[in-house]
Design a protein around this motif. Structure first.
Motif, PDB file in Angstrom:
ATOM      1  N   THR A 152      -9.067  22.163 -59.378  1.00 32.85           N
ATOM      2  CA  THR A 152      -8.004  21.910 -60.336  1.00 32.85           C
ATOM      3  C   THR A 152      -6.917  21.072 -59.693  1.00 32.85           C
ATOM      4  O   THR A 152      -6.810  20.983 -58.468  1.00 32.85           O
ATOM      5  N   GLU A 153      -6.097  20.467 -60.512  1.00 33.03           N
ATOM      6  CA  GLU A 153      -5.042  19.596 -60.001  1.00 33.03           C
ATOM      7  C   GLU A 153      -3.929  20.385 -59.320  1.00 33.03           C
ATOM      8  O   GLU A 153      -3.184  19.838 -58.514  1.00 33.03           O
ATOM      9  N   GLU A 154      -3.801  21.654 -59.605  1.00 29.54           N
ATOM     10  CA  GLU A 154      -2.762  22.468 -58.977  1.00 29.54           C
ATOM     11  C   GLU A 154      -3.023  22.656 -57.489  1.00 29.54           C
ATOM     12  O   GLU A 154      -2.101  22.737 -56.690  1.00 29.54           O
ATOM     13  N   ASP A 155      -4.297  22.737 -57.138  1.00 23.53           N
ATOM     14  CA  ASP A 155      -4.648  22.961 -55.736  1.00 23.53           C
ATOM     15  C   ASP A 155      -4.517  21.701 -54.895  1.00 23.53           C
ATOM     16  O   ASP A 155      -4.391  21.766 -53.683  1.00 23.53           O
ATOM     17  N   ILE A 156      -4.536  20.530 -55.513  1.00 20.22           N
ATOM     18  CA  ILE A 156      -4.446  19.285 -54.773  1.00 20.22           C
ATOM     19  C   ILE A 156      -2.976  19.032 -54.423  1.00 20.22           C
ATOM     20  O   ILE A 156      -2.101  19.047 -55.277  1.00 20.22           O
ATOM     21  N   ILE A 157      -2.698  18.809 -53.131  1.00 22.89           N
ATOM     22  CA  ILE A 157      -1.342  18.594 -52.647  1.00 22.89           C
ATOM     23  C   ILE A 157      -1.168  17.116 -52.334  1.00 22.89           C
ATOM     24  O   ILE A 157      -2.000  16.508 -51.655  1.00 22.89           O
ATOM     25  N   ASP A 158      -0.090  16.559 -52.839  1.00 25.79           N
ATOM     26  CA  ASP A 158       0.206  15.163 -52.549  1.00 25.79           C
ATOM     27  C   ASP A 158       0.843  15.086 -51.169  1.00 25.79           C
ATOM     28  O   ASP A 158       1.969  15.536 -50.953  1.00 25.79           O
ATOM     29  N   VAL A 159       0.115  14.542 -50.235  1.00 24.22           N
ATOM     30  CA  VAL A 159       0.550  14.509 -48.844  1.00 24.22           C
ATOM     31  C   VAL A 159       1.765  13.605 -48.663  1.00 24.22           C
ATOM     32  O   VAL A 159       2.634  13.864 -47.834  1.00 24.22           O
ATOM     33  N   LEU A 160       1.864  12.568 -49.453  1.00 24.13           N
ATOM     34  CA  LEU A 160       2.964  11.621 -49.294  1.00 24.13           C
ATOM     35  C   LEU A 160       4.301  12.200 -49.736  1.00 24.13           C
ATOM     36  O   LEU A 160       5.354  11.737 -49.313  1.00 24.13           O
ATOM     37  N   SER A 161       4.264  13.237 -50.570  1.00 22.08           N
ATOM     38  CA  SER A 161       5.521  13.811 -51.036  1.00 22.08           C
ATOM     39  C   SER A 161       6.058  14.899 -50.103  1.00 22.08           C
ATOM     40  O   SER A 161       7.158  15.405 -50.302  1.00 22.08           O
ATOM     41  N   LEU A 162       5.288  15.265 -49.096  1.00 20.85           N
ATOM     42  CA  LEU A 162       5.742  16.302 -48.162  1.00 20.85           C
ATOM     43  C   LEU A 162       6.795  15.743 -47.217  1.00 20.85           C
ATOM     44  O   LEU A 162       6.795  14.557 -46.901  1.00 20.85           O
ATOM     45  N   PRO A 163       7.724  16.594 -46.735  1.00 18.18           N
ATOM     46  CA  PRO A 163       8.728  16.114 -45.782  1.00 18.18           C
ATOM     47  C   PRO A 163       8.080  15.853 -44.427  1.00 18.18           C
ATOM     48  O   PRO A 163       7.047  16.420 -44.090  1.00 18.18           O
ATOM     49  N   SER A 164       8.708  15.020 -43.650  1.00 15.49           N
ATOM     50  CA  SER A 164       8.172  14.732 -42.325  1.00 15.49           C
ATOM     51  C   SER A 164       8.401  15.936 -41.409  1.00 15.49           C
ATOM     52  O   SER A 164       9.208  16.814 -41.683  1.00 15.49           O
ATOM     53  N   ARG A 165       7.691  15.954 -40.319  1.00  9.17           N
ATOM     54  CA  ARG A 165       7.824  17.071 -39.372  1.00  9.17           C
ATOM     55  C   ARG A 165       9.225  17.098 -38.773  1.00  9.17           C
ATOM     56  O   ARG A 165       9.777  18.145 -38.481  1.00  9.17           O
ATOM     57  N   LYS A 166       9.772  15.927 -38.585  1.00 10.04           N
ATOM     58  CA  LYS A 166      11.106  15.835 -38.002  1.00 10.04           C
ATOM     59  C   LYS A 166      12.126  16.516 -38.904  1.00 10.04           C
ATOM     60  O   LYS A 166      13.006  17.241 -38.441  1.00 10.04           O
TER      61      LYS A 166
END
Length: 100
Positions: free
Chosen positions: A26-40
């Protein structure tokens, strides 16, 4: 009859796995990696903003009493050990002087 049971069991397992596969995609389980904050940004340590906060921290540290643990017996034993080593190493020289 035993062959019917095996076929039925396999069908149930197939249905079970098909249900899991369709629900996990399902689309809920897919995480948009580009929208995540950076590690810094995520693991950034915050620094105190004002000097007042820094002063409070130093006051707390100074208020704590530091009890320095001292081992006088260990020091004495260490000195005796070193003295014994020195005596053993110099034994031939001072024994020659005493025999004269």
């Amino acid at each position: 009859m035993p062959s019917d049971f095996k076929e039925d069991q396999a069908e149930e397992l197939r249905k079970h796995f098909e249900d899991n596969n369709t629900s996990s995609e399902t689309e809920e389980d897919i995480i948009d990696v580009l929208s995540l904050p950076s590690r810094k940004e995520k693991f950034k340590k915050t620094k105190p903003d004002t000097k007042v906060q820094q002063l409070e921290k130093t006051e707390k540290k100074s208020k704590r009493k530091r009890h320095r643990v001292r081992f006088p017996l260990v020091r004495v034993l260490l000195i005796l050990f070193l003295l014994l080593v020195v005596l053993v190493l110099t034994y031939p020289t001072w024994m020659d002087r005493l025999n004269l």
